[in-house]
Design a protein around this motif. Structure first.
Motif, mmCIF file in Angstrom:
data_model
loop_
_atom_site.group_PDB
_atom_site.id
_atom_site.type_symbol
_atom_site.label_atom_id
_atom_site.label_comp_id
_atom_site.label_asym_id
_atom_site.label_seq_id
_atom_site.Cartn_x
_atom_site.Cartn_y
_atom_site.Cartn_z
ATOM 1 N N GLN A 39 0.831 -1.211 0.000
ATOM 2 C CA GLN A 39 0.000 0.000 0.000
ATOM 3 C C GLN A 39 0.863 1.257 0.000
ATOM 4 O OE1 GLN A 39 -2.618 -1.051 3.335
ATOM 5 N NE2 GLN A 39 -4.332 -0.972 1.899
ATOM 6 N N ALA A 40 1.937 1.246 0.759
ATOM 7 C CA ALA A 40 2.834 2.401 0.806
ATOM 8 C C ALA A 40 3.503 2.653 -0.555
ATOM 9 C CB ALA A 40 3.901 2.215 1.881
ATOM 10 N N GLN A 41 3.609 1.599 -1.371
ATOM 11 C CA GLN A 41 4.198 1.731 -2.704
ATOM 12 C C GLN A 41 3.163 2.124 -3.754
ATOM 13 O OE1 GLN A 41 7.548 1.564 -2.665
ATOM 14 N NE2 GLN A 41 7.175 1.093 -0.512
ATOM 15 N N GLY A 42 1.874 2.217 -3.368
ATOM 16 C CA GLY A 42 0.826 2.611 -4.309
ATOM 17 C C GLY A 42 0.033 1.471 -4.898
ATOM 18 N N VAL A 43 0.091 0.285 -4.265
ATOM 19 C CA VAL A 43 -0.673 -0.862 -4.749
ATOM 20 C C VAL A 43 -2.090 -0.790 -4.188
ATOM 21 C CG1 VAL A 43 -0.865 -3.389 -4.732
ATOM 22 C CG2 VAL A 43 1.378 -2.304 -4.994
ATOM 23 N N ARG A 44 -3.074 -0.976 -5.067
ATOM 24 C CA ARG A 44 -4.477 -0.943 -4.659
ATOM 25 C C ARG A 44 -4.898 -2.315 -4.141
ATOM 26 N NH1 ARG A 44 -9.813 0.307 -8.376
ATOM 27 N NH2 ARG A 44 -11.274 0.448 -6.634
ATOM 28 N N MET A 45 -5.387 -2.352 -2.918
ATOM 29 C CA MET A 45 -5.899 -3.576 -2.319
ATOM 30 C C MET A 45 -7.414 -3.612 -2.499
ATOM 31 S SD MET A 45 -2.963 -4.649 -1.338
ATOM 32 C CE MET A 45 -3.389 -6.154 -0.483
ATOM 33 N N ALA A 46 -7.967 -4.805 -2.639
ATOM 34 C CA ALA A 46 -9.420 -4.966 -2.742
ATOM 35 C C ALA A 46 -10.042 -4.762 -1.364
ATOM 36 C CB ALA A 46 -9.754 -6.352 -3.286
ATOM 37 N N PRO A 47 -11.315 -4.387 -1.318
ATOM 38 C CA PRO A 47 -11.995 -4.224 -0.026
ATOM 39 C C PRO A 47 -12.009 -5.541 0.766
ATOM 40 C CG PRO A 47 -13.332 -3.333 -1.809
ATOM 41 C CD PRO A 47 -12.182 -4.066 -2.446
ATOM 42 N N GLY A 48 -12.087 -5.431 2.062
ATOM 43 C CA GLY A 48 -12.204 -6.619 2.915
ATOM 44 C C GLY A 48 -11.045 -6.834 3.851
ATOM 45 N N GLY A 49 -9.893 -6.264 3.532
ATOM 46 C CA GLY A 49 -8.746 -6.386 4.415
ATOM 47 C C GLY A 49 -8.271 -7.814 4.586
ATOM 48 N N ILE A 50 -7.457 -8.020 5.605
ATOM 49 C CA ILE A 50 -6.949 -9.357 5.918
ATOM 50 C C ILE A 50 -8.028 -10.105 6.681
ATOM 51 C CG2 ILE A 50 -5.225 -10.668 7.213
ATOM 52 C CD1 ILE A 50 -3.242 -8.375 6.659
ATOM 53 N N ARG A 51 -8.291 -11.353 6.245
ATOM 54 C CA ARG A 51 -9.339 -12.170 6.865
ATOM 55 C C ARG A 51 -9.015 -13.638 6.631
ATOM 56 N NH1 ARG A 51 -10.619 -9.806 2.191
ATOM 57 N NH2 ARG A 51 -11.692 -10.919 0.548
ATOM 58 N N LYS A 52 -9.754 -14.514 7.300
ATOM 59 C CA LYS A 52 -9.581 -15.963 7.107
ATOM 60 C C LYS A 52 -10.162 -16.366 5.765
ATOM 61 C CE LYS A 52 -7.744 -17.434 10.965
ATOM 62 N NZ LYS A 52 -6.303 -17.479 10.906
ATOM 63 N N GLY A 53 -9.410 -17.160 5.017
ATOM 64 C CA GLY A 53 -9.865 -17.680 3.742
ATOM 65 C C GLY A 53 -10.463 -19.064 3.885
ATOM 66 N N ALA A 54 -10.877 -19.637 2.773
ATOM 67 C CA ALA A 54 -11.529 -20.945 2.753
ATOM 68 C C ALA A 54 -10.654 -22.041 3.351
ATOM 69 C CB ALA A 54 -11.927 -21.312 1.321
ATOM 70 N N SER A 55 -9.348 -21.933 3.204
ATOM 71 C CA SER A 55 -8.436 -22.968 3.717
ATOM 72 C C SER A 55 -7.991 -22.708 5.149
ATOM 73 C CB SER A 55 -7.206 -23.076 2.816
ATOM 74 O OG SER A 55 -7.582 -23.488 1.536
ATOM 75 N N GLY A 56 -8.504 -21.631 5.762
ATOM 76 C CA GLY A 56 -8.154 -21.328 7.141
ATOM 77 C C GLY A 56 -6.953 -20.422 7.305
ATOM 78 N N HIS A 57 -6.318 -20.040 6.204
ATOM 79 C CA HIS A 57 -5.167 -19.136 6.256
ATOM 80 C C HIS A 57 -5.649 -17.696 6.145
ATOM 81 C CE1 HIS A 57 -2.681 -22.656 5.642
ATOM 82 N NE2 HIS A 57 -3.310 -22.926 4.528
ATOM 83 N N ASP A 58 -4.893 -16.764 6.717
ATOM 84 C CA ASP A 58 -5.189 -15.352 6.532
ATOM 85 C C ASP A 58 -4.920 -14.988 5.072
ATOM 86 O OD1 ASP A 58 -5.897 -15.020 9.152
ATOM 87 O OD2 ASP A 58 -4.057 -14.005 9.746
ATOM 88 N N ILE A 59 -5.823 -14.183 4.497
ATOM 89 C CA ILE A 59 -5.723 -13.794 3.096
ATOM 90 C C ILE A 59 -6.092 -12.323 2.920
ATOM 91 C CG2 ILE A 59 -6.329 -16.105 2.261
ATOM 92 C CD1 ILE A 59 -9.141 -14.720 1.549
ATOM 93 N N THR A 60 -5.733 -11.778 1.796
ATOM 94 C CA THR A 60 -6.239 -10.512 1.297
ATOM 95 C C THR A 60 -6.022 -10.502 -0.202
ATOM 96 O OG1 THR A 60 -6.356 -8.143 1.767
ATOM 97 C CG2 THR A 60 -4.144 -9.089 1.517
ATOM 98 N N PHE A 61 -6.594 -9.511 -0.883
ATOM 99 C CA PHE A 61 -6.526 -9.470 -2.337
ATOM 100 C C PHE A 61 -5.977 -8.145 -2.842
ATOM 101 C CE2 PHE A 61 -9.697 -12.669 -1.488
ATOM 102 C CZ PHE A 61 -9.491 -13.621 -2.470
#
Length: 160
Positions: free
Chosen positions: A100-122
């Protein structure tokens, strides 16, 4: 640009969508021989999926075979058919802050648990004026690698 304080370790998954999972399962499981490892359903994300896998242990890659629960609702996990690519990362919170500090756009939703149980973001597939770097049309999932994956795939030092 400052030195990258995290490492991308490998591909965690590819996610493929269709109007129905049946033809996807026939190809990926019946014809190509991937093993079914589970299922996932999320009303919020409008998705039902079969989780097929290739390989074992920390080298295992998921191929998520997805269909929308309601084809009239968004998000449409079958459009585009190659829904997203997931990448193992050794330190997800650090990666997100640095990107984010480099100017990369992240999708809404932030860091959260994914289907496999690992933390994810997009990473968002499309850039914006505020965040001029994005997935160039591809949704990219960052997945926090567990310790065994970091040990198996994380050799070397953090790249510059």
């Amino acid at each position: 640009m400052t030195q990258r304080p995290f490492r991308i370790l490998g591909i965690q998954q590819i996610a493929i969508g269709g109007a129905s999972r049946d033809p996807l399962r026939r190809l990926w499981v019946d014809m190509l021989g991937l093993r079914l490892a589970g299922e996932f359903r999320s009303e919020r994300e409008n998705v039902e999926e079969d989780i097929a896998v290739l390989g074992e242990g920390p080298h295992q890659v998921e191929v998520d075979l997805m269909q929308p629960i309601d084809p009239a609702r968004s998000p449409r996990v079958d459009q585009p058919a190659l829904n997203h690519v997931g990448l193992w990362v050794d330190d997800l919170p650090v990666a997100v802050a640095w990107l984010q500090a480099q100017g990369v756009r992240m999708a809404p939703g932030g860091i959260r648990k994914g289907a496999s149980g690992h933390d994810i973001t997009f990473l968002h597939p499309k850039a914006s004026e505020e965040f001029p770097i994005a997935g160039a049309g591809v949704l990219i999932e960052l997945v926090q690698a567990p310790p065994d994956v970091i040990a198996a795939l994380g050799g070397g030092t953090t790249p510059a």
